[in-house]
Design a protein around this motif. Structure first.
Motif, short mmCIF file in Angstrom:
data_model
loop_
_atom_site.label_atom_id
_atom_site.label_comp_id
_atom_site.label_asym_id
_atom_site.label_seq_id
_atom_site.Cartn_x
_atom_site.Cartn_y
_atom_site.Cartn_z
N ALA A 2 0.88 -0.90 -0.06
CA ALA A 2 0.07 -0.11 -0.15
C ALA A 2 1.14 1.29 -0.45
O ALA A 2 0.31 2.34 -0.93
CB ALA A 2 -1.06 -0.16 1.17
N ILE A 3 2.16 1.26 0.42
CA ILE A 3 3.15 2.17 0.32
C ILE A 3 3.65 2.58 -0.89
O ILE A 3 4.13 1.64 -1.60
CB ILE A 3 4.32 2.21 1.44
CG1 ILE A 3 3.72 2.27 3.09
CG2 ILE A 3 4.96 3.80 1.48
CD1 ILE A 3 2.77 3.06 3.56
N VAL A 4 3.52 3.69 -1.34
CA VAL A 4 3.93 4.36 -2.80
C VAL A 4 4.13 5.63 -2.52
O VAL A 4 3.88 6.36 -1.78
CB VAL A 4 2.59 4.35 -4.03
CG1 VAL A 4 2.46 2.43 -3.98
CG2 VAL A 4 1.55 4.67 -3.61
N LYS A 36 12.78 3.45 -3.30
CA LYS A 36 12.15 2.64 -3.61
C LYS A 36 11.04 2.00 -2.36
O LYS A 36 12.24 2.66 -1.18
CB LYS A 36 12.98 1.48 -4.15
CG LYS A 36 12.76 2.50 -5.57
CD LYS A 36 13.48 0.98 -6.80
CE LYS A 36 13.74 1.53 -7.64
NZ LYS A 36 14.27 1.20 -8.50
N VAL A 37 10.14 1.22 -2.28
CA VAL A 37 9.83 1.09 -1.20
C VAL A 37 9.70 -1.05 -1.21
O VAL A 37 9.77 -1.47 -2.26
CB VAL A 37 8.46 0.57 -0.88
CG1 VAL A 37 7.85 -0.50 0.07
CG2 VAL A 37 8.44 2.42 -0.50
N ILE A 43 6.10 -3.07 7.17
CA ILE A 43 5.40 -3.17 7.74
C ILE A 43 3.53 -2.36 7.74
O ILE A 43 3.52 -2.03 8.40
CB ILE A 43 6.24 -3.22 8.97
CG1 ILE A 43 6.43 -1.92 10.08
CG2 ILE A 43 6.94 -4.46 9.31
CD1 ILE A 43 6.97 -1.85 11.40
N GLU A 44 4.59 -0.99 6.98
CA GLU A 44 2.99 -0.35 6.60
C GLU A 44 2.54 1.04 8.36
O GLU A 44 1.82 0.98 8.49
CB GLU A 44 1.93 -1.13 6.09
CG GLU A 44 1.96 -1.63 4.75
CD GLU A 44 0.72 -1.40 4.03
OE1 GLU A 44 -0.57 -1.03 4.60
OE2 GLU A 44 1.11 -2.85 3.19
N ASN A 59 0.17 5.89 2.01
CA ASN A 59 -0.12 4.61 2.26
C ASN A 59 -1.69 4.61 1.48
O ASN A 59 -2.54 5.19 1.74
CB ASN A 59 -0.47 4.43 3.35
CG ASN A 59 -0.97 3.51 3.87
OD1 ASN A 59 -1.23 2.20 3.17
ND2 ASN A 59 -0.84 2.65 5.00
N LEU A 60 -1.87 3.64 0.55
CA LEU A 60 -2.95 3.35 -0.81
C LEU A 60 -4.71 3.09 0.24
O LEU A 60 -5.51 3.15 0.05
CB LEU A 60 -3.07 3.32 -1.39
CG LEU A 60 -2.26 3.88 -2.57
CD1 LEU A 60 -1.65 2.56 -4.42
CD2 LEU A 60 -2.59 5.00 -3.29
#
Length: 64
Positions: A2-4, A36-37, A43-44, A59-60
């Motif tokens: 979800a992290i972009v 980059k992730v 672990i968001e 965080n989408l």
């Protein structure tokens, strides 16, 4: 994952300040390119999202 990172909002040619706040080193920056992730390590926790001064890390899962 979800992290972009929005590369249009992330200026290059500087060290990303959010990289150093990641507790699991999932945010990776090579040289001064946009970070980059690492989806397997992330672990968001949203520390990078909250710390990014440009609002480039999102965080989408938290966007409605």
């Amino acid at each position: 994952m979800a992290i972009v990172i929005d590369k249009n909002r992330c200026p290059e040619n500087h060290p990303c300040p959010s990289v150093r706040v990641c507790p699991v080193n999932a945010l990776i920056q090579q040289g001064y390119k946009a970070p980059k992730v690492d989806a397997e390590s992330c672990i968001e926790c949203n520390k990078c999202v909250n710390y990014c001064p440009m609002g480039a890390i999102k965080n989408l899962a938290k966007v409605f």
